[in-house]
Design an enzyme around this catalytic site. Structure first.
Site, PDB file in Angstrom:
ATOM      1  N   GLY A 115      59.154  32.331 -11.799  1.00  0.00           N
ATOM      2  CA  GLY A 115      59.388  32.338 -10.352  1.00  0.00           C
ATOM      3  C   GLY A 115      58.212  32.795  -9.508  1.00  0.00           C
ATOM      4  O   GLY A 115      58.409  33.274  -8.388  1.00  0.00           O
ATOM      5  N   SER A 116      56.990  32.615 -10.006  1.00  0.00           N
ATOM      6  CA  SER A 116      55.857  33.038  -9.170  1.00  0.00           C
ATOM      7  C   SER A 116      55.733  32.139  -7.936  1.00  0.00           C
ATOM      8  O   SER A 116      55.344  32.604  -6.853  1.00  0.00           O
ATOM      9  CB  SER A 116      54.549  33.088  -9.974  1.00  0.00           C
ATOM     10  OG  SER A 116      54.142  31.801 -10.332  1.00  0.00           O
TER      11      SER A 116
ATOM     12  N   VAL B  15      65.661  17.430 -15.137  1.00  0.00           N
ATOM     13  CA  VAL B  15      65.452  16.245 -14.300  1.00  0.00           C
ATOM     14  C   VAL B  15      66.744  15.993 -13.517  1.00  0.00           C
ATOM     15  O   VAL B  15      67.833  15.964 -14.098  1.00  0.00           O
ATOM     16  CB  VAL B  15      65.099  15.021 -15.179  1.00  0.00           C
ATOM     17  CG1 VAL B  15      64.986  13.765 -14.329  1.00  0.00           C
ATOM     18  CG2 VAL B  15      63.801  15.275 -15.934  1.00  0.00           C
TER      19      VAL B  15
ATOM     20  N   ASN C 233      58.910  19.119  -5.300  1.00  0.00           N
ATOM     21  CA  ASN C 233      58.555  19.699  -6.609  1.00  0.00           C
ATOM     22  C   ASN C 233      57.070  20.026  -6.612  1.00  0.00           C
ATOM     23  O   ASN C 233      56.294  19.427  -5.859  1.00  0.00           O
ATOM     24  CB  ASN C 233      58.868  18.691  -7.717  1.00  0.00           C
ATOM     25  CG  ASN C 233      58.565  19.241  -9.099  1.00  0.00           C
ATOM     26  OD1 ASN C 233      58.849  20.400  -9.391  1.00  0.00           O
ATOM     27  ND2 ASN C 233      57.956  18.428  -9.946  1.00  0.00           N
TER      28      ASN C 233
ATOM     29  N   HIS D  39      53.788  20.286  -9.356  1.00  0.00           N
ATOM     30  CA  HIS D  39      53.403  19.878 -10.711  1.00  0.00           C
ATOM     31  C   HIS D  39      51.969  20.343 -10.967  1.00  0.00           C
ATOM     32  O   HIS D  39      51.100  20.151 -10.111  1.00  0.00           O
ATOM     33  CB  HIS D  39      53.507  18.349 -10.814  1.00  0.00           C
ATOM     34  CG  HIS D  39      53.159  17.839 -12.176  1.00  0.00           C
ATOM     35  ND1 HIS D  39      54.017  17.965 -13.252  1.00  0.00           N
ATOM     36  CD2 HIS D  39      52.043  17.227 -12.637  1.00  0.00           C
ATOM     37  CE1 HIS D  39      53.439  17.446 -14.323  1.00  0.00           C
ATOM     38  NE2 HIS D  39      52.241  16.988 -13.978  1.00  0.00           N
TER      39      HIS D  39
ATOM     40  N   ASP E  60      61.623  11.748  -6.409  1.00  0.00           N
ATOM     41  CA  ASP E  60      62.419  10.521  -6.445  1.00  0.00           C
ATOM     42  C   ASP E  60      63.077  10.435  -7.821  1.00  0.00           C
ATOM     43  O   ASP E  60      63.095  11.427  -8.564  1.00  0.00           O
ATOM     44  CB  ASP E  60      61.567   9.287  -6.086  1.00  0.00           C
ATOM     45  CG  ASP E  60      60.480   9.019  -7.122  1.00  0.00           C
ATOM     46  OD1 ASP E  60      60.474   9.688  -8.186  1.00  0.00           O
ATOM     47  OD2 ASP E  60      59.641   8.138  -6.883  1.00  0.00           O
TER      48      ASP E  60
ATOM     49  N   GLY F 112      62.167   9.078 -10.548  1.00  0.00           N
ATOM     50  CA  GLY F 112      61.305   9.134 -11.731  1.00  0.00           C
ATOM     51  C   GLY F 112      60.910  10.570 -12.051  1.00  0.00           C
ATOM     52  O   GLY F 112      61.308  11.512 -11.370  1.00  0.00           O
TER      53      GLY F 112
ATOM     54  N   ASP G 284      58.055  13.067 -11.877  1.00  0.00           N
ATOM     55  CA  ASP G 284      56.762  13.358 -11.234  1.00  0.00           C
ATOM     56  C   ASP G 284      56.150  12.126 -10.569  1.00  0.00           C
ATOM     57  O   ASP G 284      54.930  11.938 -10.579  1.00  0.00           O
ATOM     58  CB  ASP G 284      55.774  13.948 -12.261  1.00  0.00           C
ATOM     59  CG  ASP G 284      56.305  15.215 -12.917  1.00  0.00           C
ATOM     60  OD1 ASP G 284      56.973  15.992 -12.229  1.00  0.00           O
ATOM     61  OD2 ASP G 284      56.051  15.414 -14.114  1.00  0.00           O
TER      62      ASP G 284
HETATM   63  C1  GRF Z   1      54.321  26.024 -12.428  1.00  0.00           C
HETATM   64  O1  GRF Z   1      53.148  25.864 -13.171  1.00  0.00           O
HETATM   65  C2  GRF Z   1      54.706  24.718 -11.796  1.00  0.00           C
HETATM   66  O2  GRF Z   1      53.607  23.910 -11.501  1.00  0.00           O
HETATM   67  C3  GRF Z   1      55.545  24.074 -12.849  1.00  0.00           C
HETATM   68  O3  GRF Z   1      56.249  25.127 -13.467  1.00  0.00           O
HETATM   69  C4  GRF Z   1      55.520  26.340 -13.310  1.00  0.00           C
HETATM   70  C5  GRF Z   1      56.446  27.322 -12.677  1.00  0.00           C
HETATM   71  O4  GRF Z   1      55.887  28.621 -12.607  1.00  0.00           O
HETATM   72  N1  GRF Z   1      56.411  23.080 -12.263  1.00  0.00           N
HETATM   73  P1  GRF Z   1      56.654  29.759 -11.822  1.00  0.00           P
HETATM   74  O5  GRF Z   1      58.049  29.883 -12.464  1.00  0.00           O
HETATM   75  O6  GRF Z   1      56.726  29.383 -10.389  1.00  0.00           O
HETATM   76  O7  GRF Z   1      55.846  31.002 -12.075  1.00  0.00           O
END
Ligand code: GRF
Length: 217
Positions: free
Chosen positions: A12-13, A92, A107, A109, A141, A143, A145
């Site tokens: 959850g950072s 998903v 989202n 990524h 959407d 798919g 990512d």
């Molecule tokens: C992050 O690297 C994000 O890009 C990916 O999952 C990770 C989540 O990290 N989707 P955090 O839980 O927010 O620390």
């Protein structure tokens, strides 16, 4: 003020950076509910510290994806959420879910999409030998990512990088661009046309450029 529902599965950072940005009024919004599909994860603790309601909805306790997603929708609608933010959420979402929040699910990524979608992407970027990677905030959407891109940030990649080193380098930027994307949404400055996201009153730097390795001189 935008009401935000955040879905998490882990540390959850990114959630933290979003809650902080709301508290600091960088985002005209509030995190109204945090839902995790995993019990006991640190993201839930982070929300408790801020006094934000949480729910655990375990995917293992639902007979199928639709049923799991319907439960999520019920909770998010109950909290009158305007925007759904996936922050390290490892499931998903089905069309059943997405239909309930059209153009309202984001989202993040940890790669420069459309390169390296899916999982394990930092190691994949290192193994491929790319000179740059980064992170992408996009609308979700149907798919994996594949949705329209809102913001990307770029970091250099070096052949001797480890996954942890690259993760740290990218994560620092994730915590900047995710709140920014949500801020733009909250300001009503995002519009989607086909694959493209247009940003109202966008400041441009047409000379922006990065080269790795550095050019001599
Ligand atoms: C992050 O690297 C994000 O890009 C990916 O999952 C990770 C989540 O990290 N989707 P955090 O839980 O927010 O620390």
């Amino acid at each position: 003020m935008v009401r935000i529902g955040v879905l998490v599965s882990g540390s959850g950072s990114n959630l933290q950076s979003i809650m902080d940005a709301c508290e600091d009024k960088d985002i005209d919004g509030q995190v109204s509910i945090v839902i995790s599909n995993m019990p006991g994860v640190y993201a839930l603790e982070r929300a408790h510290v801020k006094g934000i309601p949480t729910k655990v909805v375990s995917h293992t306790e639902h007979p199928n994806r639709e049923n799991f997603d319907e439960e999520l929708v019920k909770i998010l609608k109950g909290y009158e959420v305007d925007l759904v933010v996936l922050a390290g959420f490892m499931r998903v979402l089905t069309p059943t879910f997405l239909r309930q929040f059209p153009c309202r699910v984001m989202n993040i990524h940890p790669a420069l999409l459309p390169s390296f979608p899916g999982l394990g992407v930092r190691q994949k970027a290192i193994d491929y030998g790319v000179r740059f990677s980064g992170c992408t905030v996009h609308f979700v959407d149907e798919g994996v990512d594949t949705g329209p891109i809102i913001i990307q940030a770029v970091v250099p990649v070096y052949p001797e990088d480890t996954e942890d080193l690259l993760k740290e380098r990218i994560l620092g930027l994730e915590h900047k661009i995710y709140p920014k994307a949500i801020e733009l949404f909250a300001q009503g400055r995002l519009s989607i046309k086909g694959r493209k996201v247009f940003i109202k009153d966008l400041e441009k730097d047409e000379d922006a450029c990065l080269v790795n390795p550095l050019l001599p001189g």
